[in-house]
Design a protein around this motif. Sequence first.
Motif, PDB file in Angstrom:
ATOM      1  N   LYS A 193     -40.660  38.836  41.476  1.00  0.00           N
ATOM      2  CA  LYS A 193     -41.025  38.014  42.643  1.00  0.00           C
ATOM      3  C   LYS A 193     -39.788  37.467  43.332  1.00  0.00           C
ATOM      4  O   LYS A 193     -39.704  37.460  44.565  1.00  0.00           O
ATOM      5  N   GLU A 194     -38.825  37.020  42.530  1.00  0.00           N
ATOM      6  CA  GLU A 194     -37.601  36.441  43.106  1.00  0.00           C
ATOM      7  C   GLU A 194     -36.829  37.493  43.915  1.00  0.00           C
ATOM      8  O   GLU A 194     -36.346  37.230  45.005  1.00  0.00           O
ATOM      9  N   ILE A 195     -36.744  38.695  43.352  1.00  0.00           N
ATOM     10  CA  ILE A 195     -36.001  39.766  44.045  1.00  0.00           C
ATOM     11  C   ILE A 195     -36.736  40.163  45.335  1.00  0.00           C
ATOM     12  O   ILE A 195     -36.113  40.363  46.377  1.00  0.00           O
ATOM     13  N   LEU A 196     -38.067  40.239  45.262  1.00  0.00           N
ATOM     14  CA  LEU A 196     -38.835  40.592  46.464  1.00  0.00           C
ATOM     15  C   LEU A 196     -38.623  39.551  47.560  1.00  0.00           C
ATOM     16  O   LEU A 196     -38.446  39.888  48.731  1.00  0.00           O
ATOM     17  N   THR A 197     -38.629  38.278  47.156  1.00  0.00           N
ATOM     18  CA  THR A 197     -38.402  37.199  48.126  1.00  0.00           C
ATOM     19  C   THR A 197     -37.029  37.351  48.764  1.00  0.00           C
ATOM     20  O   THR A 197     -36.866  37.190  49.975  1.00  0.00           O
ATOM     21  N   SER A 198     -36.028  37.689  47.934  1.00  0.00           N
ATOM     22  CA  SER A 198     -34.670  37.870  48.466  1.00  0.00           C
ATOM     23  C   SER A 198     -34.618  39.029  49.456  1.00  0.00           C
ATOM     24  O   SER A 198     -33.996  38.927  50.510  1.00  0.00           O
ATOM     25  N   ILE A 199     -35.280  40.146  49.112  1.00  0.00           N
ATOM     26  CA  ILE A 199     -35.240  41.319  50.004  1.00  0.00           C
ATOM     27  C   ILE A 199     -35.876  40.967  51.357  1.00  0.00           C
ATOM     28  O   ILE A 199     -35.341  41.292  52.420  1.00  0.00           O
ATOM     29  N   LYS A 200     -36.979  40.247  51.304  1.00  0.00           N
ATOM     30  CA  LYS A 200     -37.662  39.867  52.542  1.00  0.00           C
ATOM     31  C   LYS A 200     -36.762  38.947  53.380  1.00  0.00           C
ATOM     32  O   LYS A 200     -36.635  39.115  54.594  1.00  0.00           O
ATOM     33  N   LYS A 201     -36.123  38.009  52.699  1.00  0.00           N
ATOM     34  CA  LYS A 201     -35.250  37.049  53.386  1.00  0.00           C
ATOM     35  C   LYS A 201     -34.054  37.777  54.023  1.00  0.00           C
ATOM     36  O   LYS A 201     -33.712  37.538  55.183  1.00  0.00           O
ATOM     37  N   ILE A 202     -33.461  38.692  53.255  1.00  0.00           N
ATOM     38  CA  ILE A 202     -32.299  39.448  53.745  1.00  0.00           C
ATOM     39  C   ILE A 202     -32.704  40.263  54.983  1.00  0.00           C
ATOM     40  O   ILE A 202     -31.999  40.276  55.995  1.00  0.00           O
ATOM     41  N   SER A 203     -33.850  40.927  54.904  1.00  0.00           N
ATOM     42  CA  SER A 203     -34.312  41.752  56.025  1.00  0.00           C
ATOM     43  C   SER A 203     -34.484  40.892  57.277  1.00  0.00           C
ATOM     44  O   SER A 203     -34.061  41.252  58.368  1.00  0.00           O
ATOM     45  N   LYS A 204     -35.081  39.723  57.098  1.00  0.00           N
ATOM     46  CA  LYS A 204     -35.368  38.840  58.225  1.00  0.00           C
ATOM     47  C   LYS A 204     -34.083  38.259  58.810  1.00  0.00           C
ATOM     48  O   LYS A 204     -33.840  38.319  60.010  1.00  0.00           O
ATOM     49  N   GLU A 205     -33.258  37.722  57.925  1.00  0.00           N
ATOM     50  CA  GLU A 205     -32.070  37.004  58.412  1.00  0.00           C
ATOM     51  C   GLU A 205     -31.016  37.941  58.988  1.00  0.00           C
ATOM     52  O   GLU A 205     -30.329  37.598  59.937  1.00  0.00           O
ATOM     53  N   LEU A 206     -30.871  39.134  58.397  1.00  0.00           N
ATOM     54  CA  LEU A 206     -29.832  40.049  58.872  1.00  0.00           C
ATOM     55  C   LEU A 206     -30.393  41.131  59.787  1.00  0.00           C
ATOM     56  O   LEU A 206     -29.673  42.026  60.210  1.00  0.00           O
ATOM     57  N   ASN A 207     -31.718  41.057  60.066  1.00  0.00           N
ATOM     58  CA  ASN A 207     -32.386  42.054  60.917  1.00  0.00           C
ATOM     59  C   ASN A 207     -32.187  43.475  60.374  1.00  0.00           C
ATOM     60  O   ASN A 207     -31.927  44.422  61.114  1.00  0.00           O
ATOM     61  N   ILE A 208     -32.279  43.599  59.049  1.00  0.00           N
ATOM     62  CA  ILE A 208     -32.129  44.899  58.399  1.00  0.00           C
ATOM     63  C   ILE A 208     -33.523  45.515  58.215  1.00  0.00           C
ATOM     64  O   ILE A 208     -34.451  44.833  57.779  1.00  0.00           O
ATOM     65  N   SER A 209     -33.663  46.793  58.553  1.00  0.00           N
ATOM     66  CA  SER A 209     -34.929  47.485  58.301  1.00  0.00           C
ATOM     67  C   SER A 209     -34.938  47.940  56.849  1.00  0.00           C
ATOM     68  O   SER A 209     -33.889  48.276  56.298  1.00  0.00           O
ATOM     69  N   VAL A 210     -36.119  47.951  56.257  1.00  0.00           N
ATOM     70  CA  VAL A 210     -36.209  48.356  54.850  1.00  0.00           C
ATOM     71  C   VAL A 210     -37.308  49.405  54.680  1.00  0.00           C
ATOM     72  O   VAL A 210     -38.415  49.242  55.193  1.00  0.00           O
TER      73      VAL A 210
END
Length: 330
Positions: A193-210
């Motif tokens: 859960k923690e890693i998923l939250t981080s991936i979502k946050k990174i995608s949003k904040e850095l505008n990275i597509s996943v």
Amino acid sequence: MKNKFLLSVSGLNITLEKGSKTLTIVRDLSFSIRQGDILGLIGESGSGKSLTALSIMGLLPNKNFRVTGDIVFNGVNLNQLNKKNRRKYLGNEISMIFQEPMTSLNPLVQVGKQISEPLKIHQSLNDKQAYSSVIKAMGLAELPNPEAIYNYYPHQLSGGLRQRVMIAMALVCTPKLLIADEPTTALDVVVQKEILTSIKKISKELNISVLFISHDLRVIKSICNDIAVLYAGSLMEYGKCTHVFSKPQNEYTKALLLSIPKPEQKGKLLDAIPGIVPPTGHIFSGCPFSPRCKQVKDICKYKMPDFHSENENHFYACHKEEESGERKNT
Ligand SMILES: Nc1ncnc2c1ncn2[C@@H]1O[C@H](COP(=O)(O)OP(=O)(O)OP(=O)(O)O)[C@@H](O)[C@H]1O
Ligand SMILES: [Mg+2]
């Protein structure tokens, strides 16, 4: 910028030469990812998820694999580039994280040095600049105390922290697209859960597509904007998660959704999907899911269904709307 597609895959076919045979592993697969969005690619084991990811990276296991179709990244068709030009994207504008970080990390090298590897390939920085880029990437990957962890060896870190090291390595060259192939499957639920939250946050904040690969619909639901459902190498359903989860149209997607455990089912058996996944390279004359489909009609057995749109954000392959299920005499 939000509506621009960063990656558009269309008509992707992956085949494997095996002796005198050509096995089709992925057929006519199309999907797109907007800048900053997360697309979940789901399917049972062997459905071709990892090979799809590797084909985007240009990293298929050996030369017996062949990829046809268009893989357009930021306006460039990667599938038309030569090896040298394609390599420029890897670990740079496109990076990837895998299920088991331990197999990708060198046990003998400090993690900070390993995170800096892509920088050496793609950017000419001095040691000080490289160090500060690595520390920054470690911070983005939410590694606690990056300066200390920089000097650690992989075995000194937990599975979750090792995956964060891989995320830092994937982020160090500030990619536009991150491909995550089951990045949390090997981790316990809390760390997952923690890693998923981080991936979502990174995608949003850095505008990275996943492009997020998983066989777990709950995981996809928790972080993805869009979903592509793959069955035995064919796309079954595709669209916005909100639409697909609330009104699934393809019988395989419906069956997958029924197999998610719900609180009220506690203690009861889950609805497993009867039947087995067809073997790799099986030649289908109709819909690949037809042997297991509860709503199967005659036509399903000999004709692959076209894609229909439920609405402008939701597409599915199925013959259910077709009037006659009987074979036409031609
Ligand atoms: N190196 C390889 N050589 C031969 N066949 C392969 C190779 N890699 C994958 N395949 C075959 O291609 C099919 C698709 O593999 P892929 O790894 O993409 O599946 P997947 O959807 O990622 O499954 P999983 O959920 O188990 O990771 C599999 O059935 C597998 O047998
Ligand atoms: Mg896989």
